[in-house]
Design a protein around this motif. Structure first.
Motif, PDB file in Angstrom:
ATOM      1  N   HIS A  49       0.807  -1.221   0.000  1.00 31.62           N
ATOM      2  CA  HIS A  49       0.000   0.000   0.000  1.00 31.62           C
ATOM      3  C   HIS A  49       0.844   1.276   0.000  1.00 31.62           C
ATOM      4  N   GLY A  50       2.131   1.139  -0.178  1.00 22.83           N
ATOM      5  CA  GLY A  50       2.986   2.316  -0.275  1.00 22.83           C
ATOM      6  C   GLY A  50       3.077   3.125   1.010  1.00 22.83           C
ATOM      7  N   VAL A  51       3.062   2.430   2.156  1.00 26.33           N
ATOM      8  CA  VAL A  51       3.171   3.101   3.452  1.00 26.33           C
ATOM      9  C   VAL A  51       4.623   3.047   3.910  1.00 26.33           C
ATOM     10  N   SER A  52       5.146   4.161   4.354  1.00 30.98           N
ATOM     11  CA  SER A  52       6.587   4.260   4.604  1.00 30.98           C
ATOM     12  C   SER A  52       7.059   3.541   5.866  1.00 30.98           C
ATOM     13  N   LYS A  53       6.181   3.407   6.881  1.00 33.01           N
ATOM     14  CA  LYS A  53       6.615   2.805   8.148  1.00 33.01           C
ATOM     15  C   LYS A  53       5.679   1.670   8.546  1.00 33.01           C
ATOM     16  N   TRP A  54       6.259   0.680   9.207  1.00 36.90           N
ATOM     17  CA  TRP A  54       5.442  -0.407   9.748  1.00 36.90           C
ATOM     18  C   TRP A  54       6.004  -0.834  11.102  1.00 36.90           C
ATOM     19  N   TYR A  55       5.110  -1.315  11.968  1.00 39.52           N
ATOM     20  CA  TYR A  55       5.483  -1.711  13.320  1.00 39.52           C
ATOM     21  C   TYR A  55       4.807  -3.029  13.685  1.00 39.52           C
ATOM     22  N   ASP A  56       5.390  -3.714  14.683  1.00 37.74           N
ATOM     23  CA  ASP A  56       4.708  -4.862  15.284  1.00 37.74           C
ATOM     24  C   ASP A  56       4.365  -4.571  16.746  1.00 37.74           C
ATOM     25  N   ASP A  57       4.469  -3.297  17.128  1.00 38.49           N
ATOM     26  CA  ASP A  57       4.179  -2.851  18.492  1.00 38.49           C
ATOM     27  C   ASP A  57       3.306  -1.599  18.396  1.00 38.49           C
ATOM     28  N   ALA A  58       2.082  -1.668  18.932  1.00 34.90           N
ATOM     29  CA  ALA A  58       1.140  -0.548  18.817  1.00 34.90           C
ATOM     30  C   ALA A  58       1.650   0.702  19.530  1.00 34.90           C
ATOM     31  N   ASN A  59       2.295   0.525  20.671  1.00 30.63           N
ATOM     32  CA  ASN A  59       2.769   1.691  21.426  1.00 30.63           C
ATOM     33  C   ASN A  59       3.834   2.468  20.659  1.00 30.63           C
ATOM     34  N   LYS A  60       4.656   1.750  19.905  1.00 31.60           N
ATOM     35  CA  LYS A  60       5.668   2.441  19.095  1.00 31.60           C
ATOM     36  C   LYS A  60       5.011   3.257  17.996  1.00 31.60           C
ATOM     37  N   LEU A  61       3.958   2.723  17.400  1.00 31.62           N
ATOM     38  CA  LEU A  61       3.233   3.484  16.373  1.00 31.62           C
ATOM     39  C   LEU A  61       2.565   4.705  16.999  1.00 31.62           C
ATOM     40  N   ILE A  62       1.890   4.502  18.118  1.00 32.48           N
ATOM     41  CA  ILE A  62       1.182   5.607  18.769  1.00 32.48           C
ATOM     42  C   ILE A  62       2.155   6.727  19.141  1.00 32.48           C
ATOM     43  N   ASN A  63       3.338   6.363  19.550  1.00 30.91           N
ATOM     44  CA  ASN A  63       4.319   7.362  19.993  1.00 30.91           C
ATOM     45  C   ASN A  63       5.259   7.838  18.885  1.00 30.91           C
ATOM     46  N   ASP A  64       5.012   7.425  17.668  1.00 29.19           N
ATOM     47  CA  ASP A  64       5.775   7.932  16.520  1.00 29.19           C
ATOM     48  C   ASP A  64       5.482   9.431  16.377  1.00 29.19           C
ATOM     49  N   GLY A  65       6.514  10.232  16.364  1.00 30.95           N
ATOM     50  CA  GLY A  65       6.345  11.682  16.313  1.00 30.95           C
ATOM     51  C   GLY A  65       5.678  12.190  15.051  1.00 30.95           C
ATOM     52  N   GLU A  66       5.794  11.449  13.957  1.00 33.33           N
ATOM     53  CA  GLU A  66       5.166  11.883  12.702  1.00 33.33           C
ATOM     54  C   GLU A  66       3.667  11.620  12.709  1.00 33.33           C
ATOM     55  N   VAL A  67       3.240  10.583  13.413  1.00 39.24           N
ATOM     56  CA  VAL A  67       1.824  10.198  13.461  1.00 39.24           C
ATOM     57  C   VAL A  67       1.065  11.157  14.370  1.00 39.24           C
ATOM     58  N   ASN A  68       0.005  11.778  13.841  1.00 40.03           N
ATOM     59  CA  ASN A  68      -0.777  12.692  14.678  1.00 40.03           C
ATOM     60  C   ASN A  68      -2.246  12.287  14.826  1.00 40.03           C
ATOM     61  N   ALA A  69      -2.613  11.105  14.307  1.00 39.43           N
ATOM     62  CA  ALA A  69      -3.961  10.562  14.500  1.00 39.43           C
ATOM     63  C   ALA A  69      -3.889   9.046  14.360  1.00 39.43           C
ATOM     64  N   ILE A  70      -4.771   8.352  15.075  1.00 41.01           N
ATOM     65  CA  ILE A  70      -4.735   6.893  15.126  1.00 41.01           C
ATOM     66  C   ILE A  70      -6.040   6.307  14.594  1.00 41.01           C
ATOM     67  N   TYR A  71      -5.916   5.282  13.752  1.00 38.25           N
ATOM     68  CA  TYR A  71      -7.061   4.498  13.290  1.00 38.25           C
ATOM     69  C   TYR A  71      -6.935   3.108  13.891  1.00 38.25           C
ATOM     70  N   ILE A  72      -7.941   2.678  14.655  1.00 38.09           N
ATOM     71  CA  ILE A  72      -7.924   1.365  15.295  1.00 38.09           C
ATOM     72  C   ILE A  72      -8.811   0.420  14.505  1.00 38.09           C
ATOM     73  N   ALA A  73      -8.189  -0.579  13.890  1.00 37.34           N
ATOM     74  CA  ALA A  73      -8.914  -1.515  13.026  1.00 37.34           C
ATOM     75  C   ALA A  73      -8.697  -2.954  13.463  1.00 37.34           C
ATOM     76  N   THR A  74      -8.566  -3.150  14.761  1.00 36.97           N
ATOM     77  CA  THR A  74      -8.386  -4.485  15.336  1.00 36.97           C
ATOM     78  C   THR A  74      -9.744  -5.030  15.779  1.00 36.97           C
ATOM     79  N   PRO A  75      -9.833  -6.308  16.172  1.00 40.70           N
ATOM     80  CA  PRO A  75     -11.079  -6.808  16.763  1.00 40.70           C
ATOM     81  C   PRO A  75     -11.457  -6.014  18.016  1.00 40.70           C
ATOM     82  N   PRO A  76     -12.757  -5.979  18.373  1.00 41.28           N
ATOM     83  CA  PRO A  76     -13.230  -5.137  19.474  1.00 41.28           C
ATOM     84  C   PRO A  76     -12.562  -5.380  20.820  1.00 41.28           C
TER      85      PRO A  76
END
Length: 326
Positions: A49-76
């Motif tokens: 999908h042409g996305v520049s970064k990927w993680y296997d840890d949600a906290n690292k994604l959430i705390n990525d300085g470039e990321v300023n909004a979160i989409y949660i698409a996991t099971p409830p």
């Protein structure tokens, strides 16, 4: 913020076409990071999908300085955990439906977000689609007079045992992961539309049963809502019939006519009034979440109101609980 730079937690089927690509297609928005616990699958999704970064840890994604909004698409089952982490990081959140496992969890998300003044929207994405916006417009214009009652029927064929052995299917009928069964997967869209169309609820009640006992969740649900306007809603969901009996129809009866339309096929609205039948046709959408994602982006950028709030998500979750409470 001038642009929303999304970090997406969860890279399952719902994100392949319905939502994921749309984040790069709406204005002032881009998908910059994705996360999945399986590192190889996260990397594969990012590359495809042409996305520049990927993680296997949600906290690292959430705390990525470039990321300023979160989409949660996991099971409830993990929505509350990830939503709280994002809210505590001060980042606005877009959460897949159902918003959580139950009303208590959904209400917690809404309450904490309000206390911390962090924006939250729920993926009740039919609110953004042209067909349902048109239904709301027709109701507001009283094309069928005063709405009196709604009859909703949704019937699907029984899941085959082979399908139940597939993880991406089986989790949806595991109450510990999904909050319930296929009713909890399907009904949030339908019940949110009813709340969006008709407003505050006086009371709700229902019955649920596991008739075929192929899995732990209910496969048959009926529910009724009395709205404060006096309108009555009656819904029936069945997930154990044969293919030829499948049905997806919502009928709104008014003092002067009737509106009929499907919830899961973006096809047409049928208006029946004064002995005349009229059809309004709609083109299918490539990415079904795209219209609402644009509205959410505008809300996060302080350019528009919240199209689907956490409080609304909690109301819908309470209806699910009310209909299935034993």
């Amino acid at each position: 913020m001038e642009n929303i730079k999304w970090g997406m937690i969860g890279c399952g089927d719902v994100t392949e076409i319905k939502s994921g690509p749309a984040f790069n297609k709406v204005e002032n928005s881009s998908l910059v990071a994705v996360m999945r616990r399986d590192a190889e699958k996260a990397k594969d999704y990012a590359h495809r999908h042409g996305v520049s970064k990927w993680y296997d840890d949600a906290n690292k994604l959430i705390n990525d300085g470039e990321v300023n909004a979160i989409y949660i698409a996991t099971p409830p089952s993990s929505h509350e955990q990830y939503a709280m982490a994002a809210i505590n990081a001060g980042k606005p959140v877009y959460i897949e439906k159902p918003v959580a496992l139950n009303y208590a969890s959904a209400n917690m998300i809404a309450r904490v977000a309000a206390e911390k003044n962090v924006k939250v929207s729920i993926a009740h994405y039919r609110r953004g689609q042209p067909l349902f916006k048109k239904v709301k417009e027709l109701l507001n214009e009283k094309v069928i007079g005063i709405p009196r009652f709604v009859k909703l029927e949704f019937y699907k064929k029984q899941l085959e045992k082979e399908a139940l052995s597939i993880p991406k299917v089986s989790w949806r009928v595991n109450p510990q992961i999904a909050g319930g069964g296929l009713f909890h997967d399907i009904a949030p869209h339908q019940l949110d539309l009813m709340y969006w169309f008709f407003g505050e609820i006086e009371k709700a009640t229902g019955f649920a049963a596991n008739q075929d006992k192929l899995y732990d969740a209910d496969d048959m649900v009926s529910g009724n809502i009395l709205f404060k306007s006096g309108l009555l809603f009656s819904g029936t969901w069945n997930f154990n019939i044969t293919k030829e009996l499948e049905k997806d129809v919502c009928e709104i009866y008014g003092s002067e006519g009737k509106l009929s339309f499907p919830i899961f096929e973006h096809k047409k609205i049928v208006i029946q009034k004064n002995g005349i039948t009229e059809e309004i046709l709609f083109e299918p959408l490539q990415h079904v979440q795209q219209p609402l994602i644009q509205e959410v982006v505008n809300y996060f950028l302080d350019k528009a109101p919240n199209p689907s709030s956490a409080e609304d998500g909690a109301v819908v979750m309470k209806l699910l609980d009310d209909f299935t409470r034993k």
